[in-house]
Design a protein around this motif. Structure first.
Motif, short mmCIF file in Angstrom:
data_model
loop_
_atom_site.label_atom_id
_atom_site.label_comp_id
_atom_site.label_asym_id
_atom_site.label_seq_id
_atom_site.Cartn_x
_atom_site.Cartn_y
_atom_site.Cartn_z
N ASP A 84 0.93 -1.26 0.26
CA ASP A 84 -0.11 -0.05 0.24
C ASP A 84 0.95 1.61 -0.17
O ASP A 84 1.66 1.48 0.94
CB ASP A 84 -0.83 0.46 1.27
N SER A 85 0.45 2.28 -1.43
CA SER A 85 1.39 3.53 -1.01
C SER A 85 3.03 3.01 -0.76
O SER A 85 3.89 4.14 -0.55
CB SER A 85 1.17 3.73 -0.41
N VAL A 86 3.77 2.43 -1.72
CA VAL A 86 5.01 1.92 -2.19
C VAL A 86 5.47 2.37 -3.41
O VAL A 86 6.51 3.20 -3.08
CB VAL A 86 5.02 0.50 -1.14
N ILE A 87 4.51 2.19 -4.05
CA ILE A 87 5.69 2.08 -5.65
C ILE A 87 5.24 3.49 -6.15
O ILE A 87 6.30 3.80 -6.61
CB ILE A 87 4.69 0.68 -6.69
N ASN A 88 4.49 4.28 -5.62
CA ASN A 88 4.60 5.54 -5.53
C ASN A 88 5.51 5.93 -5.22
O ASN A 88 5.41 7.33 -4.97
CB ASN A 88 2.62 6.61 -5.23
N ALA A 89 6.48 5.99 -4.12
CA ALA A 89 7.47 6.16 -3.45
C ALA A 89 8.33 6.17 -3.89
O ALA A 89 9.54 5.91 -3.61
CB ALA A 89 6.69 6.30 -1.50
N THR A 90 8.17 4.86 -4.76
CA THR A 90 9.54 4.23 -5.41
C THR A 90 10.25 5.78 -5.95
O THR A 90 10.05 6.36 -6.97
CB THR A 90 9.82 3.11 -6.12
N VAL A 99 10.68 -3.72 -5.84
CA VAL A 99 9.57 -4.12 -5.17
C VAL A 99 8.47 -4.68 -5.37
O VAL A 99 8.28 -5.46 -4.52
CB VAL A 99 8.85 -2.12 -5.11
N LEU A 100 8.07 -5.20 -6.95
CA LEU A 100 7.70 -5.69 -7.86
C LEU A 100 8.05 -7.28 -7.19
O LEU A 100 6.85 -8.13 -7.63
CB LEU A 100 6.46 -5.09 -8.55
N VAL A 137 8.11 -8.29 -3.97
CA VAL A 137 6.19 -8.95 -3.48
C VAL A 137 6.04 -10.25 -4.24
O VAL A 137 5.03 -11.00 -3.38
CB VAL A 137 5.23 -7.65 -3.33
N ASN A 138 6.18 -9.94 -5.05
CA ASN A 138 6.48 -11.50 -6.09
C ASN A 138 6.61 -12.90 -5.43
O ASN A 138 5.92 -13.51 -5.17
CB ASN A 138 6.31 -11.76 -7.28
N ALA A 139 8.13 -12.39 -5.00
CA ALA A 139 8.64 -13.71 -3.90
C ALA A 139 8.20 -13.76 -3.29
O ALA A 139 7.92 -15.41 -2.33
CB ALA A 139 10.18 -13.09 -4.09
N LEU A 140 7.62 -13.55 -2.31
CA LEU A 140 7.07 -13.56 -1.16
C LEU A 140 5.45 -13.89 -0.84
O LEU A 140 4.97 -14.75 -0.83
CB LEU A 140 6.31 -11.82 -0.38
N CYS A 141 4.67 -14.21 -2.13
CA CYS A 141 3.60 -14.57 -2.28
C CYS A 141 3.51 -16.16 -2.80
O CYS A 141 4.33 -16.69 -3.66
CB CYS A 141 3.02 -13.87 -3.49
N ARG A 142 2.55 -16.77 -2.05
CA ARG A 142 2.19 -17.97 -2.32
C ARG A 142 2.31 -18.28 -4.01
O ARG A 142 1.62 -17.20 -3.65
CB ARG A 142 1.51 -19.05 -1.29
N ALA A 143 2.48 -19.27 -3.65
CA ALA A 143 1.97 -19.74 -5.76
C ALA A 143 0.11 -19.07 -5.75
O ALA A 143 -0.41 -18.88 -6.71
CB ALA A 143 2.04 -21.00 -6.12
N TYR A 172 4.39 -9.52 -13.75
CA TYR A 172 4.86 -10.45 -12.79
C TYR A 172 3.82 -11.14 -11.48
O TYR A 172 4.16 -12.16 -10.84
CB TYR A 172 5.20 -9.15 -11.32
N PHE A 173 2.42 -10.93 -12.36
CA PHE A 173 2.30 -11.63 -11.99
C PHE A 173 0.80 -12.02 -12.71
O PHE A 173 0.03 -11.25 -14.59
CB PHE A 173 0.62 -11.32 -10.70
N GLY A 174 0.67 -13.79 -13.26
CA GLY A 174 -0.50 -13.68 -13.98
C GLY A 174 -2.17 -13.39 -14.57
O GLY A 174 -2.38 -13.40 -15.40
N GLU A 175 -2.60 -12.86 -12.81
CA GLU A 175 -3.65 -12.74 -12.99
C GLU A 175 -4.03 -10.85 -12.23
O GLU A 175 -3.56 -10.93 -11.10
CB GLU A 175 -4.93 -13.69 -12.10
N VAL A 176 -4.35 -9.73 -13.48
CA VAL A 176 -4.23 -9.02 -12.79
C VAL A 176 -5.72 -7.92 -13.18
O VAL A 176 -6.54 -8.59 -13.93
CB VAL A 176 -3.07 -7.53 -13.07
N LYS A 177 -6.45 -7.77 -12.03
CA LYS A 177 -7.52 -6.75 -12.52
C LYS A 177 -7.33 -5.76 -11.10
O LYS A 177 -7.27 -5.62 -9.64
CB LYS A 177 -8.39 -8.09 -11.34
#
Length: 481
Positions: free
Chosen positions: A322-328, A337-338, A341-347, A414-419
């Motif tokens: 939250d409010s991270v990529i806007n502060a890169t 950053v992305l 978070v990709n690496a931290l997320c389970r499949a 970075y992700f196969g499904e994005v909404k």
């Protein structure tokens, strides 16, 4: 004791050969814009003085100076500041000077002779309609500290055609206004010429002034209360990413494991952990309570906690960003950053993202900071990457903006499904699933950077290697559900 602003000096014909360019000018012109600028000067002359620091350094008017030299003009109207100002204020002058061509307010005054400079007594200024208050406040701040540095264009009927907000400030603060008087028949063409798009901003010259660790200043203080007694008990800021994306999922499945990455002051984790939720948080620039200094010991503690969690339970079910990529501060950091978070997320996990909404900012700009009664305007000072530079609490900060389309395109790498699931106020929100497999090199570099961020004096704590090793191992073992 009331401080009196230093007096400025107006030169009607300052030699261009005596000007010293500033080391840094944030605005770049295309060749087409440069040609238009030359034609405008050829038609109307120099109706807007350049601004000089007290030592003769050019603070604002770099492109006009180049255009004047290109068409053979040897002297320019100039306003010299009464005292030498620091780089920060030089850039503030440059930005305001470039943006001061405004006519949102309706202001009248006594005109001078057509085609000449004159001084408008502040007592004669009649503000019929005052708009653009935030911009007026910025002008007031700079005139209060450095004197009357601006000017206006007024037509021979007495209506200020250009820089009306500057005249509003002058009337309110009781200082006379430098004015160029033009024929009313020429005013519309002059305004159209001067308020066109002349260049884009380039913030690369401020990199040394805006190191990565400055960004901790823009961390939102989530779940904080207003200090006003009238509004006591009302929350000043709730995270839409948490409230609309993460919490509904947690309420349905309280045993989900969550990490809040770039958690700022960690307000949601502190609130929800006592309620039994399994939430870890990480903020590389968390400050010591009540102080400006970064709590490096606390940062290492957060890394140790995440290290223990992933060793015992694997990757996370939910990652909140939250409010991270806007502060890169750069596209590299946005990528790191992305990737992290990709690496931290389970499949089969979920990443909940919130960031700054460019369209909402543009709408706010049009409504609150409009520079014209007729035309909308783009957000102040955006560069080609939709980054705005702001001076906050004595530090330069970068603020990065996205549209739904650019955010969708970015996250699909970075992700196969994005909404992109919602937008309100200044926020865009997105839900991401199916973390894509990136290269080992990308993971290693991103994790090394994000869990071992640079601090003042080029210090890095170096206590992240075991966590990075575990995450790289788990990512290699991760399979899609």
């Amino acid at each position: 004791m009331r401080t009196v602003a230093p007096k400025t000096t107006f030169y009607e014909a300052y030699p261009l050969v005596d000007l010293q360019p500033a080391d840094y000018n944030p605005r770049l012109l295309s060749e087409e814009a440069f040609q238009r600028l030359q034609k405008s000067i050829g038609r109307h002359g120099i109706v807007k003085p350049v601004i000089l620091n007290a030592d003769g350094t050019l603070v604002a008017g770099h492109q006009r100076t180049k255009a004047m030299k290109a068409i053979g003009i040897t002297h320019t109207p100039a306003v010299m500041l009464g005292t030498k100002v620091r780089l920060t204020d030089e850039i503030q002058f440059n930005l305001l000077h470039n943006r001061v061509e405004t006519e949102a307010s309706i202001v009248y005054a006594a005109p001078g002779p057509i085609g000449q400079w004159s001084w408008i007594p502040w007592e004669s200024i009649n503000v019929a309609n005052s708009r653009n208050k935030p911009f007026q406040q910025a002008i007031s701040y700079m005139t209060g500290g450095h004197g009357a540095w601006g000017s206006v264009v007024i037509d021979d009927q007495g209506q200020i055609a250009l820089n009306a907000e500057y005249a509003v400030v002058a009337a309110a603060n009781h200082f006379d206004v430098l004015a160029w008087t033009c024929a009313s028949l020429d005013a519309a063409e002059l305004v159209a010429d001067l308020t066109g798009e002349y260049g884009v901003y380039d913030w690369s010259g401020l990199e040394d002034q805006a190191p990565v660790y400055n960004q901790h200043i823009v961390q939102p203080k989530r779940l904080r209360q207003y200090s006003s007694l009238k509004k006591q008990g009302q929350l000043a800021y709730k995270s839409e990413t948490w409230e609309k994306l993460a919490l509904p999922r947690l309420r349905k499945a309280p045993d989900l494991r969550v990490v809040d990455f770039g958690a700022g002051h960690g307000d949601y984790a502190k609130k929800l952990r006592p309620e039994g939720f399994l939430i870890d948080d990480y903020e590389p620039y968390r400050t010591t309570p009540g102080k400006y200094a970064v709590d490096i010991q606390g940062v290492v503690g957060m890394i140790r906690t995440i290290e223990k969690r992933v060793a015992e339970h694997g990757l996370y079910d939910i990652v909140v960003l939250d409010s991270v990529i806007n502060a890169t501060t750069s596209l590299d950091y946005q990528h790191w950053v992305l990737t992290t978070v990709n690496a931290l997320c389970r499949a089969d996990g979920t990443v909940c993202i919130g960031t700054r909404n460019l369209l909402a900012e543009l709408n706010f700009e049009k409504k609150q900071h409009s520079t014209s009664r007729h035309d909308s305007t783009r957000l102040s000072f955006l560069d080609k990457e939709n980054v705005d530079m702001r001076f906050m609490q004595g530090k330069w900060m970068r603020i990065r903006y996205h549209t739904p389309e650019t955010l969708q395109e970015l996250l699909e790498a970075y992700f196969g499904e994005v909404k992109v699931v919602g937008r309100s106020n200044a926020t865009l929100r997105a839900v991401c699933k199916n973390p894509l497999r990136l290269s080992d090199r990308d993971y290693e570099k991103a994790l090394d950077e994000e869990f071992n961020m640079p601090y003042p004096n080029e210090f890095r704590h170096g206590r992240h290697k075991r966590l990075v090793g575990n995450l790289v191992k788990l990512v290699k073992e991760r399979e899609s559900p």
